[in-house]
Design an enzyme around this catalytic site. Sequence first.
Site, PDB file in Angstrom:
ATOM      1  N   SER A  32      -3.013   6.595   6.047  1.00 53.54           N
ATOM      2  CA  SER A  32      -2.264   5.598   6.805  1.00 53.54           C
ATOM      3  C   SER A  32      -3.045   5.178   8.047  1.00 53.54           C
ATOM      4  O   SER A  32      -3.434   6.016   8.864  1.00 53.54           O
ATOM      5  CB  SER A  32      -0.896   6.173   7.231  1.00 53.54           C
ATOM      6  OG  SER A  32      -0.219   5.271   8.078  1.00 53.54           O
ATOM      7  N   SER A  78       0.840   3.727   2.275  1.00 50.68           N
ATOM      8  CA  SER A  78       0.804   4.418   3.571  1.00 50.68           C
ATOM      9  C   SER A  78       2.151   5.011   3.977  1.00 50.68           C
ATOM     10  O   SER A  78       2.199   5.869   4.853  1.00 50.68           O
ATOM     11  CB  SER A  78       0.320   3.467   4.667  1.00 50.68           C
ATOM     12  OG  SER A  78       1.278   2.468   4.941  1.00 50.68           O
ATOM     13  N   SER A 124       0.837  -1.199   0.000  1.00 50.56           N
ATOM     14  CA  SER A 124       0.000   0.000   0.000  1.00 50.56           C
ATOM     15  C   SER A 124       0.871   1.248   0.000  1.00 50.56           C
ATOM     16  O   SER A 124       2.088   1.188   0.124  1.00 50.56           O
ATOM     17  CB  SER A 124      -0.914   0.011   1.233  1.00 50.56           C
ATOM     18  OG  SER A 124      -0.162   0.310   2.402  1.00 50.56           O
ATOM     19  N   LYS A 157       5.530   1.089   9.571  1.00 46.69           N
ATOM     20  CA  LYS A 157       5.333   2.515   9.826  1.00 46.69           C
ATOM     21  C   LYS A 157       6.620   3.099  10.402  1.00 46.69           C
ATOM     22  O   LYS A 157       7.611   2.401  10.603  1.00 46.69           O
ATOM     23  CB  LYS A 157       4.188   2.747  10.824  1.00 46.69           C
ATOM     24  CG  LYS A 157       2.879   2.065  10.489  1.00 46.69           C
ATOM     25  CD  LYS A 157       2.182   2.649   9.284  1.00 46.69           C
ATOM     26  CE  LYS A 157       0.878   1.900   8.999  1.00 46.69           C
ATOM     27  NZ  LYS A 157       0.272   2.338   7.714  1.00 46.69           N
TER      28      LYS A 157
END
Length: 222
Positions: free
Chosen positions: A179, A35, A33, A89
């Site tokens: 996100s 994010s 993705s 992250k």
Amino acid sequence: MQRWLSKYRYVILFWLCFGVFRTSLADWNPIPSGSMRPTLVEGDVVLVNRVAYDLKLPLSDISLVKLDNPQRGDVVTFTSPKDGERLIKRIVGIPGDTLEMKNEVLWVNGTPATYADVQDIREPFAAGQTLAAVKLTEQVNTSKRTVQFIPQVRALRDFGPVVVPADSYFMLGDNRDNSADSRYIGFVPRRLLIGRAHHILASAQILDNWMPRFRRFGTPIL
């Protein structure tokens, strides 16, 4: 059966060692993705150091030895405390930090981040669709990274103040308005950290023609 095991013992040994290596020492993680855009993009495959922080019992979250402490700015893979999904992250808050966000501006321990090098870009958002976005450099103390915002997207742009609990971390995606990070899933306990992502192993344009992005191969994750 005994003859078969004898014949293929070296192959079996190799895969056993490989399995232990991947579940205990190092791993790779595909990026599905956006994010973490612009730092990481869909189709990147990142290398993950599983012993950056803890030596764990293979196939478990049990720490045998603590080797180092995660730092603000580290890009990490972890298991989501909300649904068990594997995520990647950036750590923006470590234990004891007071965090706040005011109109997209991140505050850490009472100090606001500074933003520079503003660029207007177009961000892929859905199949065949792009949205206007802003890419810029965010700096908090000595931690610096490139982030982006998508004004047209509904997102949580204000929160806190919150205090990061002991043995927990607060995560944000670099693509701040797209996100599912600690604003939505909460603090991440240390035991759920998998490892630190440090380089891009390979990359391909999975949203387009699957051609490799050779310029991204081997680049460090900052």
